[in-house]
Design a protein around this motif. Structure first.
Motif, PDB file in Angstrom:
ATOM      1  N   LYS A   2       0.828  -1.203   0.000  1.00 48.97           N
ATOM      2  CA  LYS A   2       0.000   0.000   0.000  1.00 48.97           C
ATOM      3  C   LYS A   2       0.861   1.250   0.000  1.00 48.97           C
ATOM      4  O   LYS A   2       1.956   1.273   0.570  1.00 48.97           O
ATOM      5  CB  LYS A   2      -0.888   0.017   1.241  1.00 48.97           C
ATOM      6  CG  LYS A   2      -1.920  -1.057   1.257  1.00 48.97           C
ATOM      7  CD  LYS A   2      -2.789  -0.930   2.482  1.00 48.97           C
ATOM      8  CE  LYS A   2      -3.806  -2.050   2.524  1.00 48.97           C
ATOM      9  NZ  LYS A   2      -4.667  -1.933   3.686  1.00 48.97           N
ATOM     10  N   LYS A   3       0.328   2.281  -0.642  1.00 51.60           N
ATOM     11  CA  LYS A   3       0.991   3.584  -0.652  1.00 51.60           C
ATOM     12  C   LYS A   3       0.708   4.283   0.673  1.00 51.60           C
ATOM     13  O   LYS A   3      -0.264   3.964   1.369  1.00 51.60           O
ATOM     14  CB  LYS A   3       0.444   4.441  -1.788  1.00 51.60           C
ATOM     15  CG  LYS A   3       0.761   3.904  -3.158  1.00 51.60           C
ATOM     16  CD  LYS A   3       0.197   4.851  -4.201  1.00 51.60           C
ATOM     17  CE  LYS A   3       0.481   4.338  -5.590  1.00 51.60           C
ATOM     18  NZ  LYS A   3      -0.072   5.235  -6.625  1.00 51.60           N
ATOM     19  N   ARG A   8      -2.829   6.284   5.121  1.00 47.84           N
ATOM     20  CA  ARG A   8      -3.355   7.461   5.814  1.00 47.84           C
ATOM     21  C   ARG A   8      -4.875   7.534   5.666  1.00 47.84           C
ATOM     22  O   ARG A   8      -5.588   7.823   6.636  1.00 47.84           O
ATOM     23  CB  ARG A   8      -2.708   8.720   5.269  1.00 47.84           C
ATOM     24  CG  ARG A   8      -3.189  10.004   5.907  1.00 47.84           C
ATOM     25  CD  ARG A   8      -2.275  11.168   5.562  1.00 47.84           C
ATOM     26  NE  ARG A   8      -2.768  12.481   5.787  1.00 47.84           N
ATOM     27  CZ  ARG A   8      -3.181  12.999   6.921  1.00 47.84           C
ATOM     28  NH1 ARG A   8      -3.179  12.257   7.996  1.00 47.84           N
ATOM     29  NH2 ARG A   8      -3.603  14.233   7.010  1.00 47.84           N
ATOM     30  N   ALA A   9      -5.404   7.264   4.484  1.00 47.28           N
ATOM     31  CA  ALA A   9      -6.849   7.293   4.251  1.00 47.28           C
ATOM     32  C   ALA A   9      -7.556   6.247   5.109  1.00 47.28           C
ATOM     33  O   ALA A   9      -8.634   6.509   5.649  1.00 47.28           O
ATOM     34  CB  ALA A   9      -7.149   7.066   2.775  1.00 47.28           C
ATOM     35  N   GLU A  10      -6.964   5.069   5.246  1.00 51.31           N
ATOM     36  CA  GLU A  10      -7.554   4.022   6.082  1.00 51.31           C
ATOM     37  C   GLU A  10      -7.585   4.440   7.549  1.00 51.31           C
ATOM     38  O   GLU A  10      -8.560   4.187   8.255  1.00 51.31           O
ATOM     39  CB  GLU A  10      -6.786   2.715   5.911  1.00 51.31           C
ATOM     40  CG  GLU A  10      -7.006   2.046   4.575  1.00 51.31           C
ATOM     41  CD  GLU A  10      -6.154   0.806   4.373  1.00 51.31           C
ATOM     42  OE1 GLU A  10      -5.378   0.446   5.299  1.00 51.31           O
ATOM     43  OE2 GLU A  10      -6.253   0.210   3.289  1.00 51.31           O
ATOM     44  N   LEU A  12      -7.623   7.564   8.706  1.00 55.56           N
ATOM     45  CA  LEU A  12      -8.614   8.627   8.849  1.00 55.56           C
ATOM     46  C   LEU A  12     -10.029   8.059   8.821  1.00 55.56           C
ATOM     47  O   LEU A  12     -10.905   8.497   9.568  1.00 55.56           O
ATOM     48  CB  LEU A  12      -8.444   9.678   7.752  1.00 55.56           C
ATOM     49  CG  LEU A  12      -7.205  10.554   7.865  1.00 55.56           C
ATOM     50  CD1 LEU A  12      -7.088  11.476   6.650  1.00 55.56           C
ATOM     51  CD2 LEU A  12      -7.215  11.369   9.142  1.00 55.56           C
ATOM     52  N   ASP A  13     -10.266   7.063   7.963  1.00 54.80           N
ATOM     53  CA  ASP A  13     -11.568   6.423   7.880  1.00 54.80           C
ATOM     54  C   ASP A  13     -11.903   5.722   9.202  1.00 54.80           C
ATOM     55  O   ASP A  13     -13.025   5.818   9.698  1.00 54.80           O
ATOM     56  CB  ASP A  13     -11.588   5.431   6.720  1.00 54.80           C
ATOM     57  CG  ASP A  13     -12.964   4.841   6.491  1.00 54.80           C
ATOM     58  OD1 ASP A  13     -13.932   5.623   6.406  1.00 54.80           O
ATOM     59  OD2 ASP A  13     -13.062   3.596   6.400  1.00 54.80           O
ATOM     60  N   LYS A  14     -10.923   5.042   9.770  1.00 56.40           N
ATOM     61  CA  LYS A  14     -11.126   4.358  11.049  1.00 56.40           C
ATOM     62  C   LYS A  14     -11.424   5.378  12.155  1.00 56.40           C
ATOM     63  O   LYS A  14     -12.329   5.173  12.959  1.00 56.40           O
ATOM     64  CB  LYS A  14      -9.885   3.539  11.407  1.00 56.40           C
ATOM     65  CG  LYS A  14     -10.017   2.783  12.702  1.00 56.40           C
ATOM     66  CD  LYS A  14      -8.777   1.994  13.028  1.00 56.40           C
ATOM     67  CE  LYS A  14      -8.916   1.293  14.358  1.00 56.40           C
ATOM     68  NZ  LYS A  14      -7.692   0.650  14.789  1.00 56.40           N
ATOM     69  N   ASP A  15     -10.682   6.488  12.171  1.00 57.21           N
ATOM     70  CA  ASP A  15     -10.921   7.531  13.170  1.00 57.21           C
ATOM     71  C   ASP A  15     -12.321   8.119  13.031  1.00 57.21           C
ATOM     72  O   ASP A  15     -12.999   8.365  14.029  1.00 57.21           O
ATOM     73  CB  ASP A  15      -9.879   8.647  13.047  1.00 57.21           C
ATOM     74  CG  ASP A  15      -8.497   8.227  13.510  1.00 57.21           C
ATOM     75  OD1 ASP A  15      -8.383   7.178  14.185  1.00 57.21           O
ATOM     76  OD2 ASP A  15      -7.525   8.941  13.191  1.00 57.21           O
TER      77      ASP A  15
END
Length: 86
Positions: A2-3, A8-10, A12-15
Motif C-alpha cells: 500500500k501507498k 493514511r486514508a484508512e 482517517l476512515d477508522k478515526d
C-alpha cells in the motif's frame, strides 16, 4: 504494498468511524441524567457537559452541582435538574 496515502486514508476512515460510533452512543445513552455523579472530571470537561445538555439534547435550562475534589485539581459534576427538552 500500500501507498502512504492509502494507509493514511484508512487511518482517517477508522478515526471517523470511531468518532461516529462515540457520538451515536452518546445520543443513545444519557450520561447527564439527574442524579448521576461524575466524580472526577476536569474543568475543561465542564464545557462538554453544557454542550451535551443544551445543544445535543436540547434542554433550555439546567441546574448543575459542581464540587472541587480534595486533590485540588479535578471536580465532580452532578446534574440536579433540567427542563425544556424539545
Amino acid at each position: 504494498m500500500k501507498k502512504g496515502s492509502q494507509i493514511r486514508a484508512e487511518i482517517l476512515d477508522k478515526d471517523l468511524r470511531n468518532l461516529a460510533a462515540e457520538f451515536t452512543e452518546k445520543l443513545e445513552t444519557d450520561p447527564y441524567q439527574p442524579g448521576v455523579i461524575h466524580p472526577q472530571i476536569y474543568p475543561d470537561d465542564l464545557q462538554e457537559v453544557v454542550e451535551d445538555l443544551f445543544y445535543i439534547r436540547g434542554y433550555s435550562e439546567s441546574v448543575i452541582k459542581i464540587k472541587r475534589n480534595k486533590d485540588g485539581v479535578s471536580i465532580s459534576v452532578e446534574v440536579l435538574d433540567r427542563t425544556g427538552n424539545k
